[in-house]
Design a protein around this motif. Structure first.
Motif, short mmCIF file in Angstrom:
data_model
loop_
_atom_site.label_atom_id
_atom_site.label_comp_id
_atom_site.label_asym_id
_atom_site.label_seq_id
_atom_site.Cartn_x
_atom_site.Cartn_y
_atom_site.Cartn_z
N LEU A 212 54.18 24.05 45.18
CA LEU A 212 52.96 24.50 44.52
C LEU A 212 52.12 25.38 45.43
CD1 LEU A 212 51.10 24.52 42.11
CD2 LEU A 212 50.13 22.34 42.87
N VAL A 213 51.93 24.97 46.66
CA VAL A 213 51.16 25.80 47.61
C VAL A 213 51.82 27.17 47.76
CG1 VAL A 213 50.41 26.05 50.00
CG2 VAL A 213 50.15 23.85 48.84
N SER A 214 53.12 27.15 47.90
CA SER A 214 53.86 28.41 48.03
C SER A 214 53.73 29.26 46.77
CB SER A 214 55.34 28.11 48.30
OG SER A 214 56.09 29.31 48.32
N ALA A 215 53.80 28.63 45.60
CA ALA A 215 53.72 29.36 44.33
C ALA A 215 52.35 29.97 44.12
CB ALA A 215 54.07 28.42 43.18
N VAL A 216 51.31 29.22 44.46
CA VAL A 216 49.94 29.74 44.32
C VAL A 216 49.78 31.02 45.13
CG1 VAL A 216 47.52 29.33 44.95
CG2 VAL A 216 48.81 27.56 43.74
N LYS A 217 50.19 30.96 46.37
CA LYS A 217 50.03 32.14 47.24
C LYS A 217 50.93 33.29 46.80
CE LYS A 217 48.21 29.67 51.19
NZ LYS A 217 48.04 29.65 52.64
N LYS A 218 52.12 32.97 46.35
CA LYS A 218 53.05 34.01 45.91
C LYS A 218 52.51 34.76 44.70
CE LYS A 218 57.80 34.79 44.33
NZ LYS A 218 59.13 34.16 44.08
N VAL A 219 52.01 34.02 43.71
CA VAL A 219 51.54 34.67 42.49
C VAL A 219 50.25 35.44 42.73
CG1 VAL A 219 50.17 32.74 41.57
CG2 VAL A 219 51.29 34.33 40.00
N LEU A 220 49.38 34.94 43.59
CA LEU A 220 48.14 35.65 43.89
C LEU A 220 48.42 36.94 44.68
CD1 LEU A 220 45.74 32.71 44.84
CD2 LEU A 220 45.79 34.02 42.70
N ARG A 221 49.34 36.87 45.61
CA ARG A 221 49.68 38.08 46.38
C ARG A 221 50.35 39.12 45.51
NH1 ARG A 221 51.67 34.28 51.28
NH2 ARG A 221 49.71 34.18 52.45
N GLN A 222 51.20 38.67 44.60
CA GLN A 222 51.84 39.61 43.69
C GLN A 222 50.81 40.28 42.80
OE1 GLN A 222 54.43 37.89 40.74
NE2 GLN A 222 55.44 39.83 40.30
N ALA A 223 49.87 39.48 42.29
CA ALA A 223 48.82 40.03 41.44
C ALA A 223 47.96 41.03 42.20
CB ALA A 223 47.96 38.90 40.87
N LEU A 224 47.70 40.75 43.47
CA LEU A 224 46.94 41.68 44.30
C LEU A 224 47.67 43.02 44.44
CD1 LEU A 224 45.43 39.71 47.32
CD2 LEU A 224 44.24 41.31 45.82
N ARG A 225 48.97 42.95 44.66
CA ARG A 225 49.75 44.19 44.80
C ARG A 225 49.72 45.02 43.51
NH1 ARG A 225 53.34 40.66 47.51
NH2 ARG A 225 54.61 40.46 45.64
N LEU A 226 49.57 44.34 42.38
CA LEU A 226 49.61 45.02 41.09
C LEU A 226 48.20 45.33 40.55
CD1 LEU A 226 52.50 42.98 39.42
CD2 LEU A 226 52.61 45.29 40.37
N GLY A 227 47.18 45.09 41.37
CA GLY A 227 45.82 45.40 40.95
C GLY A 227 45.23 44.42 39.97
N GLY A 228 45.76 43.19 39.96
CA GLY A 228 45.24 42.17 39.07
C GLY A 228 45.80 42.27 37.66
N MET A 229 45.16 41.53 36.76
CA MET A 229 45.61 41.50 35.37
C MET A 229 44.46 41.85 34.44
SD MET A 229 47.49 38.49 33.23
CE MET A 229 47.42 38.44 31.44
N SER A 230 44.71 42.74 33.51
CA SER A 230 43.70 43.14 32.53
C SER A 230 43.96 42.41 31.22
CB SER A 230 43.71 44.65 32.33
OG SER A 230 43.33 45.30 33.52
N ASP A 231 43.57 41.14 31.21
CA ASP A 231 43.71 40.33 30.01
C ASP A 231 42.45 40.50 29.16
OD1 ASP A 231 44.67 38.39 28.20
OD2 ASP A 231 43.54 36.82 29.22
N GLY A 232 42.22 41.72 28.70
CA GLY A 232 41.01 41.99 27.94
C GLY A 232 40.15 43.03 28.63
N ASP A 233 39.17 42.57 29.44
CA ASP A 233 38.11 43.47 29.90
C ASP A 233 38.22 43.96 31.33
OD1 ASP A 233 36.16 43.31 27.51
OD2 ASP A 233 36.64 41.22 27.93
N PHE A 234 39.05 43.37 32.17
CA PHE A 234 39.04 43.78 33.57
C PHE A 234 39.59 45.19 33.75
CE2 PHE A 234 41.17 44.36 37.66
CZ PHE A 234 40.05 44.31 38.48
N ARG A 235 38.87 45.98 34.56
CA ARG A 235 39.34 47.29 35.01
C ARG A 235 39.00 47.41 36.49
NH1 ARG A 235 40.76 46.52 30.56
NH2 ARG A 235 40.80 47.94 28.76
N ASP A 236 39.78 48.20 37.24
CA ASP A 236 39.44 48.41 38.63
C ASP A 236 38.35 49.47 38.73
OD1 ASP A 236 40.65 50.92 38.38
OD2 ASP A 236 42.37 50.42 39.64
#
Length: 283
Positions: A212-236
């Motif tokens: 779980l600790v490994s998965a949390v960090k893996k998914v957050l780092r991947q999301a960072l590389r991709l600029g996050g997720m725009s599930d509706g309103d988020f924009r960079d």
């Protein structure tokens, strides 16, 4: 609501694009979200230069050279846009309706602007002395940052010891325990760790805790590389969507097939939020 990767994306972009710039003024048509008051806010930041940015959980901190800082929480639909003479008329700013709810504009001497778009108007900005930023109640109460070196199997074990009868899905969303994780990355991390969201924390084996600790960090780092997720309103700050949604396994995919085993993804209420999971891959 923007989670850790989205907030860190904004923090990094503000530092990259605005460090060293001098504030000329502030405009706002929703001053009730400017603290402690609009006049005091303007007085404390006008004429100062940006030194850098920081992140605490889902809080954005912009530090100035006059020993004051702006603390921001984007809440549900807030996001920052950085505009200058070369990009002000870009399609992302002019054609995407999500970028059109501008309620606060910080203007710099060179006429670059930092604009706060927030459809639901829940986001807030506060100016405080830099030395007290970490003492603010909403920051001081935060738990260990999910991407910090302090978030380890050992720290997770201590968390579990105090919350044995809570589900792991609920614990991961408690910002005073683990800061930065929201519903999107909770669902994705539990999928990668093969753990069902409603498992009681006391039932997790040591191997599952490590996963779980490994998965949390893996998914957050991947999301960072991709600029996050725009599930509706988020924009960079360029007004563009993140790309994490292109890679997600379970979040928002109820009734679709699991990418790994083909089983139908299920959505189920857990507390006040929806959890997404694969009943075959997760146990």
């Amino acid at each position: 609501m923007p989670e850790l990767p989205e907030v860190q994306t904004v923090v990094s972009q503000i530092a990259e694009k605005l460090k060293g710039k001098q504030v000329k003024g502030l405009w706002s048509d929703w001053q009730k979200r400017i603290h402690p008051s609009f006049p005091i806010f303007v007085k404390r930041v006008k004429g100062s230069h940006i030194l850098g940015t920081r992140r605490f959980g889902k809080h954005i901190v912009i530090d100035f050279d006059n020993e004051y800082s702006i603390v921001v929480h984007l809440k549900m639909t807030g996001h920052f846009l950085i505009k200058n003479k070369t990009n002000r008329n870009s399609k992302a700013f002019t054609e995407d309706p999500v970028n059109g709810y501008i309620h606060h504009i910080l203007t710099f001497i060179d006429d670059t602007t930092l604009e706060f778009s927030d459809m639901r108007k829940f986001g807030w900005m506060q100016v405080v002395e830099t030395r007290v930023v970490e003492d603010l109640p909403s920051i001081a109460s935060l738990g260990v940052d999910a991407l910090s070196e302090r978030f380890t199997v050992s720290s997770l074990q201590k968390i579990i010891e105090k919350r044995k009868k809570k589900t792991i899905g609920e614990v991961l969303l408690e910002q005073n325990v683990i800061a930065g994780i929201g519903n999107i990355y909770r669902s994705e991390a539990l999928f990668l760790a093969h753990i069902l969201p409603w498992r009681l924390t006391e039932t997790l084996s040591l191997d599952e805790q490590k996963e779980l600790v490994s998965a949390v960090k893996k998914v957050l780092r991947q999301a960072l590389r991709l600029g996050g997720m725009s599930d509706g309103d988020f924009r960079d700050t360029d007004g563009k969507e993140g790309r994490f949604q292109e890679t997600r396994y379970v979040y928002g995919r109820a009734d679709d097939s699991c990418k790994k085993c083909g089983t139908i993804i299920v959505r189920k209420k857990l507390g006040q939020r929806s959890a997404f999971f694969c009943p075959q891959c997760q146990h």
